[in-house]
Design an enzyme around this catalytic site. Structure first.
Site, PDB file in Angstrom:
ATOM      1  N   ASN A 104       0.854  -1.185   0.000  1.00 54.59           N
ATOM      2  CA  ASN A 104       0.000   0.000   0.000  1.00 54.59           C
ATOM      3  C   ASN A 104       0.887   1.231   0.000  1.00 54.59           C
ATOM      4  O   ASN A 104       1.345   1.691   1.037  1.00 54.59           O
ATOM      5  CB  ASN A 104      -0.907  -0.019   1.229  1.00 54.59           C
ATOM      6  N   ASP A 105       1.118   1.769  -1.175  1.00 49.39           N
ATOM      7  CA  ASP A 105       2.010   2.919  -1.337  1.00 49.39           C
ATOM      8  C   ASP A 105       1.573   4.132  -0.543  1.00 49.39           C
ATOM      9  O   ASP A 105       2.314   5.103  -0.417  1.00 49.39           O
ATOM     10  CB  ASP A 105       2.030   3.328  -2.816  1.00 49.39           C
ATOM     11  N   CYS A 106       0.355   4.104  -0.077  1.00 53.35           N
ATOM     12  CA  CYS A 106      -0.199   5.280   0.591  1.00 53.35           C
ATOM     13  C   CYS A 106      -0.186   5.171   2.111  1.00 53.35           C
ATOM     14  O   CYS A 106      -0.628   6.073   2.803  1.00 53.35           O
ATOM     15  CB  CYS A 106      -1.615   5.515   0.101  1.00 53.35           C
TER      16      CYS A 106
END
Ligand code: BGC
Ligand code: NOJ
Length: 825
Positions: A489-491
């Site tokens: 999850n890059d966020c």
């Protein structure tokens, strides 16, 4: 509401109106030359790299949204009414047409329309093995009298580097150069100095005129919807000197009543040897000897037809590798055609160029490419092999990875750097999937560099060891893996703490990263370590005389077991798996949280890794997913959505509730739950989740879904969003590969293993039978599955003989086809 229909026998989607909610696109090209093309002929082309070798210009976020493309204008030279000029692809003139149809197929797009008795059909495709695209225009005069027509082509050249092209006008307005020779328009900006490549745009017919300067073609202050040259019927024969180079041919066509004519345009990319760029050598004129044979070949209609048939056969052969007949049309269509096709596109593009990815910002992702390969590997294993070696060569000696690399140079991208702590583990999944598919254990001894540095080569196997070790070297306060900049999850940016506008959430790090931990990485680690253990077991059996050190499988199993215990101790919340610990060592994804109580990713990955499958805790986690996250449009990423920006969580909380990672239906993660449901034997549930996000099954709600009904989109707005059910970011998403894996390997249950093809279906209870034809290691397996009981136990008969277990042993070398009868009890 629908905007078209599937034509499964032709493997096409037929769009019946140009006014789709968004441009509905397709891709051209399968090897080096690529293009994006919309249903109204918008889009652009590039060679290998959408940023550094862009051939034609495209303006994102324009109004109208999709302007700029592969345009043809028709002019009725006798008519005096308002339909005197039109675009047969509707855009850009948007003249109402009497008939319109766009067929997107496997590597080609064909747009057919009619106006006032003139039918036109344009077929766009890239011949296999060539760096060019063909537009084959067929005009038919269906009137009772003769027609006098003018045909204009139009493209806008990009000055190669798409970023520079869009920003550096003080230079670029002075460098544009072309040559026009024998009707071929050559675009050679920067060729005089450091480039050895040029573009060309050719036409099969004798030209009445041409244009290469945009303003001369359009007229000052005019747009592509109303070019002056088309209006007046007079090309300016302009030669560009700086400003905006374009390519436009003008061909006059006289058609008797009922007469048909084909006109071929080719747009191509060509490189000359550095020492033979000019002809004569001392001049600044392009040496055309190398390109002219290619041009003249493809300006012939029979060669074009031949090349098109080669492309068709190529796709027939690829798709033949896995064909299924189930009671569900949407499953059949996606598996047999569109999902497989999309895995090829994601394999080729990673996340670089789509209508939502500009081709400038993001090259190929390390984790993205590794995952894309999972759905693609059976199609062309040789290309998967090359890709694995390319990605592994960018790995760092620490075992870490550049987050992205450039397709042209195949080197790690320094702007984004490394430190996404999940990245290296995906390489393990990619390599093991490849070896199971092919049996090619030899890849493990291929010498591969670190960070592309000559002299640093180590056997690929060593890269995998380091990938595993990378996690073990980075454990946090709970002995869970440190998250680094982000995991999948890059966020979820737990070390970012950004309060400054414009900072990149992914690359800004204000914390030292020694505290925040990821349960997702822990689950992924267990999965990867178990894969390593299996690999080592099979590898040792197959290979002798290894020249490098291989850890025993017990090493990986012990590491996996230890991590599992850690997850149960610190990552299990009682009803589901937790998500992470933040920089204050506070838990996230727990009933203790007010927002972000439960996340989808750890449920999927931990159950996929086998956690809790035996003791009922996996089922508990899946039930929690159903209760808290599942919606009729798919499973949302987490709940409750973050209602405001949290400095300590990062980008995830920057999105309004229901969008993207903040509780959107982030489709990539849904197949993890499908696989997990299959793992615990719940075929109805697994296939139900599969159907909720299946684009074909959503075709009837096109006005809500809005994106193409033939491919997966990255996201569908979640239940907290105002536009709940609306899809976004179609095409380039790990959803393609993972859904393909979920449906083919876990629901239909046809799984490659080191020892043979496994058949372990977990299908809906209502399915009485299904059939699969699957090519695997050179053998065709025809598998017919019948349900006799309500469970998931199978009994296999291979070529009439009952076998024990569910793995079909590899047949003798000369056997090319195997018949398998399966009963589910
Ligand atoms: C998106 C992510 C994506 C990341 C890549 C973010 O804005 O929400 O989905 O992975 O950018 O840098
Ligand atoms: C899209 C990125 O391409 C992918 O790498 C990432 O895992 C997901 N977004 C989730 O953030």
């Amino acid at each position: 509401m629908q905007y078209g229909h599937f034509d499964d026998s032709n493997r096409e989607y037929v769009i019946e109106t140009p006014e789709t909610p968004l441009p509905w696109i397709n891709y051209l090209g399968s090897e080096s030359y690529f293009g994006l093309i919309s249903n109204t002929a918008g889009g652009y082309s590039f060679y290998k790299d959408a940023r550094l070798r862009r051939l034609t210009r495209y303006r994102y976020n324009n109004a109208p949204l999709d302007s700029g493309g592969r345009y043809i204008y028709l002019r009725d030279n006798n008519a005096s009414d308002s339909a005197r000029t039109w675009s047969p692809s509707w855009m850009p003139t948007r003249t109402p047409l009497d008939f319109y149809e766009c067929r997107h197929g496997m590597g080609y797009t064909s747009i057919r329309s009619k106006l006032n008795g003139i039918e036109s059909q344009t077929r766009y495709f890239v011949p296999m093995g060539e760096n060019l695209e063909i537009w084959e225009l067929t005009l038919t005069n269906q009137r009772d009298e003769a027609a006098d027509l003018s045909v204009f082509s139009a493209i806008e050249f990009n000055l190669w580097d798409a970023m520079d092209d869009a920003t550096n006008f003080q230079r670029n307005y002075s460098i544009g150069q072309v040559e026009v020779v024998d009707g071929v328009l050559y675009h050679k900006t920067e060729y005089r100095e450091r480039r050895d490549h040029f573009a060309y745009f050719a036409c099969s017919e004798k030209l009445t005129g041409f244009d290469t300067q945009r303003d001369d073609f359009l007229g000052a202050y005019r747009g592509w919807d109303s070019p002056k040259v088309v209006e007046t019927g007079q090309s300016a024969d302009s030669i560009t000197h700086g400003w905006q180079p374009i390519g436009s041919h003008h061909v006059k066509v006289q058609l008797k009543a009922g007469e048909q004519k084909k006109i071929i345009f080719i747009l191509g990319y060509h490189e000359n040897p550095k020492d033979a760029k000019f002809d004569p050598p001392e001049s600044q004129t392009i040496n055309k000897h190398t390109v002219l044979p290619v041009i003249s070949k493809y300006l012939k209609a029979d060669e074009v037809e031949k090349a098109f048939q080669v492309l068709r056969v190529h796709w027939d052969n690829l798709l033949e590798k896995f064909q299924v007949t189930t009671p569900d049309v949407h499953t059949n269509r996606m598996v047999n055609i569109w999902n497989a096709y999309q895995t090829m596109i994601t394999f080729n593009m990673s996340r670089s160029a789509s209508y939502f990815e500009s081709g400038i910002g993001r090259g190929m992702g390390f984790r993205d490419s590794a995952q894309d390969l999972l759905g693609f590997v059976h199609l062309i294993p040789e290309r998967a092999r090359e890709r694995i070696l390319d990605i592994a060569a960018t790995q760092l000696e620490t075992g870490g990875a550049y987050h992205q690399y450039q397709p042209l140079t195949k080197r790690g991208n320094n702007d984004v750097g490394s430190g996404f702590n999940d990245d290296p583990l995906w390489l393990v999944l990619a390599v093991t999937a490849y070896v199971k598919e092919t049996g090619d254990f030899g890849i493990l001894s291929e010498p591969v560099t670190y960070d592309n540095k000559p002299g640093s080569e180590e056997a690929l196997y060593g890269h995998l060891q380091r990938s595993i070790q990378y996690t073990l070297d980075r454990l946090g306060p709970h002995e869970l893996p440190l998250i680094g900049r982000a995991d999948w999850n890059d966020c979820l940016n737990l070390n970012c703490f950004s309060d400054t506008p414009g900072q990149s959430f992914q690359t800004t790090t204000n914390k030292d990263g020694k505290v925040a931990e990821s349960i997702f990485i822990a689950g992924l680690f267990v999965l990867a370590a178990k894969e390593m253990a299996d690999l080592v077991e099979s590898y040792k059996l197959k290979v002798s005389g290894l020249t490098f050190n291989v850890q025993p499988s017990t090493f990986y199993l012990e590491a996996a077991n230890k991590m599992e215990s850690t997850i149960w101790a610190a990552g299990w919340d009682g009803e589901w798996f937790r998500r992470a610990y933040d920089d204050f060592s506070h838990v996230l994804g727990s009933k203790e949280n007010d927002e972000g109580k439960i996340f989808i990713e750890p449920q999927g990955i931990c159950v996929m890794a086998g956690l809790g499958v035996e003791d009922g805790r996996a089922e508990k986690a899946m039930n929690s997913v159903d209760e808290h996250l599942a919606t009729p449009h798919g499973i949302v990423l987490q709940q409750p959505a973050f209602s405001k920006y949290y400095l300590h969580l990062g980008e995830i909380s920057s999105y309004p509730p229901g969008y993207k990672e903040n509780a959107g239906i982030f489709c990539h993660t849904n197949p993890w739950v499908m696989i997990s449901e299959a793992k615990i034997g719940r075929g109805d549930k697994a296939h139900d989740y599969y159907s909720r996000i299946n684009p074909s099954a959503r075709e009837g709600i096109g006005e809500l879904h809005r994106c193409e009904p033939y491919v997966y989109a990255q996201m569908i707005a979640g239940k907290d969003a105002a536009t709940y059910g609306e899809a976004k970011n179609s095409w380039l998403t790990g959803t393609a590969a993972w859904n393909y894996v979920a449906i083919t390997q876990w629901i239909l249950g046809i799984r490659p293993t080191y020892d043979g093809l496994q058949v372990a279906p977990v299908v809906p209870s209502a399915w009485e039978m299904f059939e699969v034809a699957r090519s695997f290691r050179g053998v065709r397996y025809v598998v017919r599955v019948e349900r006799k009981g309500s469970g998931n136990n199978v009994q296999l008969a291979v070529d009439g003989k009952s076998i024990s277990g569910n793995i079909i042993p590899l047949p003798a070398e000369n056997v090319k086809e195997v018949q398998v009868r399966v009963t589910i009890n």
